[in-house]
Write a protein that holds these residues in place. Structure first.
Motif, PDB file in Angstrom:
ATOM      1  N   ARG A 250      -3.384  -0.072 -10.353  1.00  0.00           N
ATOM      2  CA  ARG A 250      -3.633  -1.434 -10.845  1.00  0.00           C
ATOM      3  C   ARG A 250      -2.368  -2.273 -10.746  1.00  0.00           C
ATOM      4  NH1 ARG A 250      -5.451  -0.015 -16.716  1.00  0.00           N
ATOM      5  NH2 ARG A 250      -3.761   1.467 -16.324  1.00  0.00           N
ATOM      6  N   ALA A 251      -1.203  -1.638 -10.839  1.00  0.00           N
ATOM      7  CA  ALA A 251       0.075  -2.352 -10.811  1.00  0.00           C
ATOM      8  C   ALA A 251       0.733  -2.337  -9.430  1.00  0.00           C
ATOM      9  CB  ALA A 251       1.035  -1.731 -11.833  1.00  0.00           C
ATOM     10  N   TYR A 252       0.696  -1.202  -8.721  1.00  0.00           N
ATOM     11  CA  TYR A 252       1.438  -1.096  -7.468  1.00  0.00           C
ATOM     12  C   TYR A 252       0.574  -0.809  -6.249  1.00  0.00           C
ATOM     13  CZ  TYR A 252       1.475   3.728  -9.228  1.00  0.00           C
ATOM     14  OH  TYR A 252       1.124   4.930  -9.754  1.00  0.00           O
ATOM     15  N   GLY A 253      -0.731  -0.854  -6.395  1.00  0.00           N
ATOM     16  CA  GLY A 253      -1.604  -0.719  -5.235  1.00  0.00           C
ATOM     17  C   GLY A 253      -1.936   0.713  -4.855  1.00  0.00           C
ATOM     18  N   LEU A 254      -2.374   0.870  -3.659  1.00  0.00           N
ATOM     19  CA  LEU A 254      -2.856   2.146  -3.143  1.00  0.00           C
ATOM     20  C   LEU A 254      -1.693   3.088  -2.823  1.00  0.00           C
ATOM     21  CD1 LEU A 254      -5.519   0.573  -0.809  1.00  0.00           C
ATOM     22  CD2 LEU A 254      -5.973   1.782  -2.949  1.00  0.00           C
TER      23      LEU A 254
ATOM     24  N   GLN B 298     -10.017  -7.166  -6.038  1.00  0.00           N
ATOM     25  CA  GLN B 298      -9.132  -8.007  -6.854  1.00  0.00           C
ATOM     26  C   GLN B 298      -7.708  -7.470  -6.874  1.00  0.00           C
ATOM     27  OE1 GLN B 298     -11.400  -7.674 -10.476  1.00  0.00           O
ATOM     28  NE2 GLN B 298     -12.101  -9.804 -10.348  1.00  0.00           N
ATOM     29  N   LEU B 299      -7.564  -6.157  -6.873  1.00  0.00           N
ATOM     30  CA  LEU B 299      -6.247  -5.539  -6.982  1.00  0.00           C
ATOM     31  C   LEU B 299      -5.527  -5.395  -5.647  1.00  0.00           C
ATOM     32  CD1 LEU B 299      -7.092  -2.666  -9.503  1.00  0.00           C
ATOM     33  CD2 LEU B 299      -6.020  -4.862 -10.009  1.00  0.00           C
ATOM     34  N   THR B 300      -6.278  -5.146  -4.573  1.00  0.00           N
ATOM     35  CA  THR B 300      -5.642  -4.782  -3.300  1.00  0.00           C
ATOM     36  C   THR B 300      -6.057  -5.640  -2.113  1.00  0.00           C
ATOM     37  OG1 THR B 300      -7.374  -3.220  -2.671  1.00  0.00           O
ATOM     38  CG2 THR B 300      -5.576  -2.364  -4.060  1.00  0.00           C
ATOM     39  N   ASN B 301      -6.994  -6.551  -2.296  1.00  0.00           N
ATOM     40  CA  ASN B 301      -7.569  -7.340  -1.197  1.00  0.00           C
ATOM     41  C   ASN B 301      -8.340  -6.471  -0.198  1.00  0.00           C
ATOM     42  OD1 ASN B 301      -6.651  -9.851  -2.148  1.00  0.00           O
ATOM     43  ND2 ASN B 301      -4.646  -9.488  -1.220  1.00  0.00           N
ATOM     44  N   GLU B 302      -8.715  -5.278  -0.610  1.00  0.00           N
ATOM     45  CA  GLU B 302      -9.521  -4.372   0.214  1.00  0.00           C
ATOM     46  C   GLU B 302     -10.846  -4.143  -0.495  1.00  0.00           C
ATOM     47  OE1 GLU B 302      -8.578  -3.025   3.111  1.00  0.00           O
ATOM     48  OE2 GLU B 302      -6.413  -3.337   3.105  1.00  0.00           O
ATOM     49  N   THR B 303     -11.956  -4.117   0.245  1.00  0.00           N
ATOM     50  CA  THR B 303     -13.244  -3.821  -0.384  1.00  0.00           C
ATOM     51  C   THR B 303     -13.462  -2.321  -0.521  1.00  0.00           C
ATOM     52  OG1 THR B 303     -14.366  -3.945   1.754  1.00  0.00           O
ATOM     53  CG2 THR B 303     -14.353  -5.953   0.404  1.00  0.00           C
ATOM     54  N   LYS B 304     -12.826  -1.546   0.345  1.00  0.00           N
ATOM     55  CA  LYS B 304     -12.891  -0.082   0.294  1.00  0.00           C
ATOM     56  C   LYS B 304     -11.480   0.482   0.478  1.00  0.00           C
ATOM     57  CE  LYS B 304     -17.614   0.400   2.010  1.00  0.00           C
ATOM     58  NZ  LYS B 304     -18.215   0.674   0.747  1.00  0.00           N
ATOM     59  N   VAL B 305     -11.257   1.663  -0.073  1.00  0.00           N
ATOM     60  CA  VAL B 305      -9.964   2.323   0.095  1.00  0.00           C
ATOM     61  C   VAL B 305      -9.809   2.660   1.577  1.00  0.00           C
ATOM     62  CG1 VAL B 305      -8.566   4.331  -0.525  1.00  0.00           C
ATOM     63  CG2 VAL B 305     -10.070   3.299  -2.248  1.00  0.00           C
ATOM     64  N   PRO B 306      -8.737   2.176   2.222  1.00  0.00           N
ATOM     65  CA  PRO B 306      -8.541   2.441   3.651  1.00  0.00           C
ATOM     66  C   PRO B 306      -8.244   3.917   3.938  1.00  0.00           C
ATOM     67  CG  PRO B 306      -7.141   0.623   2.903  1.00  0.00           C
ATOM     68  CD  PRO B 306      -7.729   1.264   1.682  1.00  0.00           C
ATOM     69  N   GLU B 307      -8.460   4.316   5.183  1.00  0.00           N
ATOM     70  CA  GLU B 307      -8.117   5.680   5.614  1.00  0.00           C
ATOM     71  C   GLU B 307      -6.647   5.949   5.331  1.00  0.00           C
ATOM     72  OE1 GLU B 307      -9.851   8.354   6.732  1.00  0.00           O
ATOM     73  OE2 GLU B 307     -11.585   7.121   6.217  1.00  0.00           O
ATOM     74  N   GLY B 308      -6.356   7.153   4.881  1.00  0.00           N
ATOM     75  CA  GLY B 308      -4.981   7.555   4.624  1.00  0.00           C
ATOM     76  C   GLY B 308      -4.412   7.026   3.318  1.00  0.00           C
ATOM     77  N   MET B 309      -5.262   6.424   2.473  1.00  0.00           N
ATOM     78  CA  MET B 309      -4.811   5.840   1.208  1.00  0.00           C
ATOM     79  C   MET B 309      -5.683   6.375   0.063  1.00  0.00           C
ATOM     80  SD  MET B 309      -2.361   3.941   2.317  1.00  0.00           S
ATOM     81  CE  MET B 309      -1.887   2.708   1.146  1.00  0.00           C
ATOM     82  N   TYR B 310      -5.147   6.254  -1.178  1.00  0.00           N
ATOM     83  CA  TYR B 310      -5.860   6.701  -2.381  1.00  0.00           C
ATOM     84  C   TYR B 310      -5.639   5.694  -3.500  1.00  0.00           C
ATOM     85  CZ  TYR B 310      -6.345  11.130   0.000  1.00  0.00           C
ATOM     86  OH  TYR B 310      -6.673  12.105   0.911  1.00  0.00           O
ATOM     87  N   PHE B 311      -6.652   5.556  -4.357  1.00  0.00           N
ATOM     88  CA  PHE B 311      -6.561   4.712  -5.548  1.00  0.00           C
ATOM     89  C   PHE B 311      -6.420   5.654  -6.733  1.00  0.00           C
ATOM     90  CE2 PHE B 311      -8.241   2.367  -9.153  1.00  0.00           C
ATOM     91  CZ  PHE B 311      -7.644   1.124  -8.997  1.00  0.00           C
ATOM     92  N   VAL B 312      -5.347   5.468  -7.542  1.00  0.00           N
ATOM     93  CA  VAL B 312      -5.059   6.386  -8.645  1.00  0.00           C
ATOM     94  C   VAL B 312      -4.932   5.634  -9.966  1.00  0.00           C
ATOM     95  CG1 VAL B 312      -3.923   8.062  -7.145  1.00  0.00           C
ATOM     96  CG2 VAL B 312      -2.550   6.298  -8.260  1.00  0.00           C
ATOM     97  N   LEU B 313      -5.296   6.309 -11.050  1.00  0.00           N
ATOM     98  CA  LEU B 313      -5.138   5.766 -12.400  1.00  0.00           C
ATOM     99  C   LEU B 313      -4.569   6.850 -13.310  1.00  0.00           C
ATOM    100  CD1 LEU B 313      -8.569   3.909 -12.907  1.00  0.00           C
ATOM    101  CD2 LEU B 313      -6.341   2.861 -12.443  1.00  0.00           C
ATOM    102  N   GLY B 314      -3.814   6.421 -14.319  1.00  0.00           N
ATOM    103  CA  GLY B 314      -3.350   7.341 -15.351  1.00  0.00           C
ATOM    104  C   GLY B 314      -4.452   7.546 -16.375  1.00  0.00           C
ATOM    105  N   ASP B 315      -4.403   8.659 -17.085  1.00  0.00           N
ATOM    106  CA  ASP B 315      -5.399   8.949 -18.130  1.00  0.00           C
ATOM    107  C   ASP B 315      -5.120   8.169 -19.407  1.00  0.00           C
ATOM    108  OD1 ASP B 315      -6.418  10.697 -16.288  1.00  0.00           O
ATOM    109  OD2 ASP B 315      -5.971  12.513 -17.432  1.00  0.00           O
ATOM    110  N   ASN B 316      -3.903   7.735 -19.594  1.00  0.00           N
ATOM    111  CA  ASN B 316      -3.510   6.944 -20.758  1.00  0.00           C
ATOM    112  C   ASN B 316      -3.398   5.492 -20.288  1.00  0.00           C
ATOM    113  OD1 ASN B 316      -2.671   6.201 -23.288  1.00  0.00           O
ATOM    114  ND2 ASN B 316      -0.748   7.322 -23.228  1.00  0.00           N
TER     115      ASN B 316
END
Length: 183
Positions: free
Chosen positions: A154-158, A128-146
């Protein structure tokens, strides 16, 4: 003779200072660097204005806190790695699922001023967020603790591996927040 000894001693001190400066600058350039935390997106793990030491040579693992060049502005961000290359990521009913496995998130700030706030993190899938079913090679999905106050994947992608500067290793200052390693 006295003048020769003084000159030799001064030259020795100068050599020590130059070698020390080269070692310190080399470490800062290639191994470690101090970073100041800006904002509240990683609270309670980090507070605004904390000084941390990042390692520039660490292997990035899930749940590490990384420092990277923001994809939307000219500054550095610190966020927690949730999805590694090849991972699927989903949030459902405030529970994080990576590759279908639920993970507790004890590090997330769950305090809110809104008594009607049912969830800290909205439901989403990586697709829903990136149009990818899995995180692509060379990329990371990150979230803040707050989560309620964090601009993150969630806002700017991988995040590209090339944008990563390093991993947080030590909270150095203020001394009341000092700790080594991750929380």
């Amino acid at each position: 003779m006295e003048k020769q000894n003084t000159k030799s001693e001064m030259l020795s001190y100068l050599k020590i200072i130059v070698v020390t400066a080269i070692v310190v600058l080399g470490c800062k350039q290639f191994l470690f660097a101090p970073i100041k935390v800006q904002g509240a997106s990683m609270f309670p793990t980090y507070h605004n204005q904390d000084i941390i030491i990042m390692s520039k040579v660490s292997k990035i693992n899930r749940f590490d806190q990384i420092i990277f060049q923001s994809p939307v502005e000219d500054r550095y961000y610190i966020k927690r790695v949730i999805g590694l290359p090849g991972d699927s990521v989903e949030m459902k009913d405030d529970i994080l699922y990576v590759n279908g496995q639920a993970y507790p998130e004890d590090y997330v700030n769950r305090q809110t001023d809104n008594p009607n706030q049912l969830r800290i993190t909205e439901d989403f899938t990586l697709e829903q967020l990136t149009n990818e079913t899995k995180v692509p090679e060379g990329m990371y999905f990150v979230l803040g603790d707050n989560r309620l106050k964090s601009a993150d994947s969630r806002a700017y992608g991988l995040i590209s591996e090339d944008a990563i500067l390093g991993e947080s290793k030590v909270v150095l200052y203020p001394f009341s927040h000092f700790h080594i390693g991750t929380k």
